[in-house]
Scaffold this motif. Structure first.
Motif, PDB file in Angstrom:
ATOM      1  N   VAL A   1      68.903  31.467   0.481  1.00 53.06           N
ATOM      2  CA  VAL A   1      68.067  31.410  -0.715  1.00 53.06           C
ATOM      3  C   VAL A   1      66.906  30.445  -0.506  1.00 53.06           C
ATOM      4  O   VAL A   1      65.764  30.725  -0.877  1.00 53.06           O
ATOM      5  CB  VAL A   1      68.905  30.992  -1.941  1.00 53.06           C
TER       6      VAL A   1
ATOM      7  N   ASP B   1      76.069  30.779   1.602  1.00 52.05           N
ATOM      8  CA  ASP B   1      75.272  31.498   0.594  1.00 52.05           C
ATOM      9  C   ASP B   1      74.167  30.643   0.000  1.00 52.05           C
ATOM     10  O   ASP B   1      73.392  31.119  -0.823  1.00 52.05           O
ATOM     11  CB  ASP B   1      76.177  32.031  -0.517  1.00 52.05           C
ATOM     12  N   GLN B   2      74.068  29.376   0.363  1.00 53.56           N
ATOM     13  CA  GLN B   2      72.998  28.536  -0.151  1.00 53.56           C
ATOM     14  C   GLN B   2      71.760  28.592   0.729  1.00 53.56           C
ATOM     15  O   GLN B   2      70.637  28.635   0.232  1.00 53.56           O
ATOM     16  CB  GLN B   2      73.476  27.082  -0.256  1.00 53.56           C
TER      17      GLN B   2
ATOM     18  N   TYR C   1      72.519  32.801 -10.244  1.00 57.98           N
ATOM     19  CA  TYR C   1      71.627  33.737  -9.563  1.00 57.98           C
ATOM     20  C   TYR C   1      72.366  34.396  -8.415  1.00 57.98           C
ATOM     21  O   TYR C   1      72.915  33.717  -7.536  1.00 57.98           O
ATOM     22  CB  TYR C   1      70.388  33.012  -9.025  1.00 57.98           C
ATOM     23  N   HIS C   2      72.407  35.731  -8.431  1.00 59.25           N
ATOM     24  CA  HIS C   2      72.996  36.515  -7.351  1.00 59.25           C
ATOM     25  C   HIS C   2      72.140  37.762  -7.150  1.00 59.25           C
ATOM     26  O   HIS C   2      71.818  38.457  -8.121  1.00 59.25           O
ATOM     27  CB  HIS C   2      74.440  36.926  -7.663  1.00 59.25           C
ATOM     28  N   ASP C   3      71.780  38.052  -5.915  1.00 64.86           N
ATOM     29  CA  ASP C   3      70.960  39.233  -5.625  1.00 64.86           C
ATOM     30  C   ASP C   3      71.663  40.494  -6.099  1.00 64.86           C
ATOM     31  O   ASP C   3      72.852  40.707  -5.832  1.00 64.86           O
ATOM     32  CB  ASP C   3      70.705  39.340  -4.114  1.00 64.86           C
TER      33      ASP C   3
ATOM     34  N   THR D   1      74.996  38.477  -0.832  1.00 63.34           N
ATOM     35  CA  THR D   1      74.741  37.887   0.480  1.00 63.34           C
ATOM     36  C   THR D   1      74.549  38.943   1.555  1.00 63.34           C
ATOM     37  O   THR D   1      73.665  38.825   2.409  1.00 63.34           O
ATOM     38  CB  THR D   1      75.895  36.945   0.868  1.00 63.34           C
TER      39      THR D   1
ATOM     40  N   GLN E   1      70.575  29.146  -8.521  1.00 63.78           N
ATOM     41  CA  GLN E   1      71.541  29.325  -7.443  1.00 63.78           C
ATOM     42  C   GLN E   1      72.512  28.148  -7.393  1.00 63.78           C
ATOM     43  O   GLN E   1      73.712  28.316  -7.184  1.00 63.78           O
ATOM     44  CB  GLN E   1      70.803  29.462  -6.103  1.00 63.78           C
TER      45      GLN E   1
ATOM     46  N   THR F   1      64.709  29.900  -9.004  1.00 60.51           N
ATOM     47  CA  THR F   1      65.777  30.588  -8.276  1.00 60.51           C
ATOM     48  C   THR F   1      66.725  29.599  -7.615  1.00 60.51           C
ATOM     49  O   THR F   1      67.957  29.754  -7.669  1.00 60.51           O
ATOM     50  CB  THR F   1      65.172  31.525  -7.214  1.00 60.51           C
ATOM     51  N   ILE F   2      66.174  28.578  -6.977  1.00 62.13           N
ATOM     52  CA  ILE F   2      67.004  27.574  -6.305  1.00 62.13           C
ATOM     53  C   ILE F   2      67.866  26.820  -7.325  1.00 62.13           C
ATOM     54  O   ILE F   2      69.057  26.554  -7.084  1.00 62.13           O
ATOM     55  CB  ILE F   2      66.109  26.599  -5.520  1.00 62.13           C
TER      56      ILE F   2
ATOM     57  N   SER G   1      62.946  31.591  -0.180  1.00 56.94           N
ATOM     58  CA  SER G   1      61.982  31.054  -1.151  1.00 56.94           C
ATOM     59  C   SER G   1      60.703  30.612  -0.453  1.00 56.94           C
ATOM     60  O   SER G   1      59.595  30.828  -0.958  1.00 56.94           O
ATOM     61  CB  SER G   1      62.607  29.884  -1.917  1.00 56.94           C
TER      62      SER G   1
ATOM     63  N   TYR H   1      68.827  36.832 -12.074  1.00 57.82           N
ATOM     64  CA  TYR H   1      68.191  37.786 -11.168  1.00 57.82           C
ATOM     65  C   TYR H   1      67.337  38.804 -11.916  1.00 57.82           C
ATOM     66  O   TYR H   1      66.226  39.134 -11.488  1.00 57.82           O
ATOM     67  CB  TYR H   1      69.260  38.506 -10.331  1.00 57.82           C
TER      68      TYR H   1
END
Length: 414
Positions: A119, A115-116, A210-212, A300, A205, A201-202, A123, A221
């Protein structure tokens, strides 16, 4: 009496139930190569998702590499006929959106189990879209010969009211140098805001904030989405205004296909990603807890579907851009009047000039500088207009070089 005993037993059983805030999952060592998803009713099941299958990766890879080959050939063709650097510099930068979008999305799909990674990849992709909007506006400026030539055509003309182009609130105003400055500033601000939002965002995260699709006020988000939406809408609104003001002047360059292609790739992809994130949040798209034995975060799967769809879309975007930014005019100009065109030393030098963002930095300093209100604008570029059949037109306006010097006074603001 039997009824009361059964009631007591039932009550006893209910009292033994413990409600847990999170589902109980087996040890991670047992989850090797397993995909665990949580359904809309909260059930935890082992199932496969299409995104992490070989079929999804192969199918997206076919579209991605087809788009890459098509666009790289088009870029190579422009570099071979690099006859008008001031225009083709922006065209090549715009064309690079296909390789960057396609390959970036494909890598994100391949690394969906972490999950990293997605992102970080996304970006990079999002930062380049801001660069593309700026280059599209700059290309339109170059088509028309620069600010001096544009102002000589539209300066003082009243702004027509149009709900379609968002000029209803500009009734009674006329075009000025301030109008062009606003268009440039609105696109340049997106080039600044987007990288800053990408870095934030990074960072969020990394701290799990931060989660979509997570519109919780305690997460990042919601706020990043609002800022990004306002910024990109302002940039695209500036493009609308500029197109509305110069549509007649740009007609020989077929701007509609160019504008719609760029707008579709950038603006629609943003809303597409947001809708997918909302669908996962609402349970329409399953929420994955583990993919191939690796724990993943919320959003994700939605991001995975976004990347998969972009891989497919970039193939069709490559086709559209091939027709929108054809190299025919520049090839014909090279064959017809090669002696009047300064040749680049090599394709590599042309590519080096193209990827150098120094002109954007200088333009940003110029347009945001307080000294902008009184400056000298000199345009020495030859304005060449292709006719509707793709030939290079030869007329009074297209065959002469503009050596005008225009002084902009401080009261000429939009």
């Amino acid at each position: 009496m039997n009824a009361s005993v059964e009631a007591m037993n039932s009550s006893s059983e209910n009292d033994s139930i413990v409600h847990l805030p999170a589902p109980i999952l087996p040890d991670k060592s047992v989850l090797s190569n397993m995909t665990i998803i949580q359904t809309s009713n909260g059930s935890i099941i082992e199932d496969q998702i299409f995104l992490n299958t070989v079929a999804a990766q192969a199918l997206s890879g076919i579209f991605v590499w087809s788009a890459l080959l098509m666009t790289c050939h088009q870029i190579y063709t422009h570099l071979r006929s690099y006859t008008v650097p001031n225009e083709q510099r922006y065209i090549i930068r715009i064309l690079f959106i296909v390789p960057i979008y396609a390959f970036d999305s494909w890598l994100s799909l391949l690394f969906i189990s972490n999950d990293q990674y997605y992102v970080y990849f996304d970006s990079i992709r999002d930062c380049y879209e801001a660069f593309v909007i700026y280059n599209f506006l700059s290309l339109s400026f170059e088509y028309l010969g620069g600010e001096s030539a544009i102002m000589s055509e539209i300066r003082g003309k009243p702004i027509q009211s149009s709900c379609l182009y968002g000029t209803c609130c500009l009734v009674g105003m006329s075009y000025s140098i301030g109008f062009l400055r606003f268009c440039k500033q609105a696109t340049l601000q997106f080039c600044v805001v987007k990288p800053i939002m990408a870095v934030i965002t990074i960072i969020l995260q990394a701290f799990g904030k931060y989660h979509d699709g997570d519109f919780n006020v305690n997460g990042g988000y919601l706020y990043i989405t609002i800022i990004y939406n306002v910024s990109v809408s302002l940039a695209l609104y500036a493009l609308f205004l500029f197109f509305f003001a110069t549509s007649d002047l740009l007609r020989p360059y077929e701007p509609v296909l160019k504008f719609l292609t760029i707008k579709s790739v950038i603006f629609l992809s943003f809303w597409q990603g947001m809708i997918l994130a909302i669908l996962e949040r609402c349970g329409v798209i399953p929420n994955a807890l583990f993919i191939d034995g690796e724990e993943v975060g919320a959003g994700t799967v939605a991001a995975g579907w976004q990347n998969f769809i972009i891989c497919i879309e970039m193939f069709f975007a490559a086709i559209a851009l091939r027709y929108a930014f054809t190299c025919t005019v520049y090839q014909e100009k090279k064959n017809e009047v090669p002696e009047t065109i300064p040749q680049m030393q090599s394709i590599s030098s042309g590519l080096k000039e193209t990827i150098n963002p120094g002109d954007m930095v200088q333009d940003a300093i110029h347009n945001f500088s307080p000294a902008y209100q009184q400056y000298t604008q000199q345009s020495t570029q030859e304005v060449v207009q292709p006719s509707t059949n793709g030939k290079v037109a030869t007329g009074n306006r297209s065959s002469r070089k503009s050596d005008k010097i225009m002084l902009i006074t401080s009261d000429d603001e939009f």
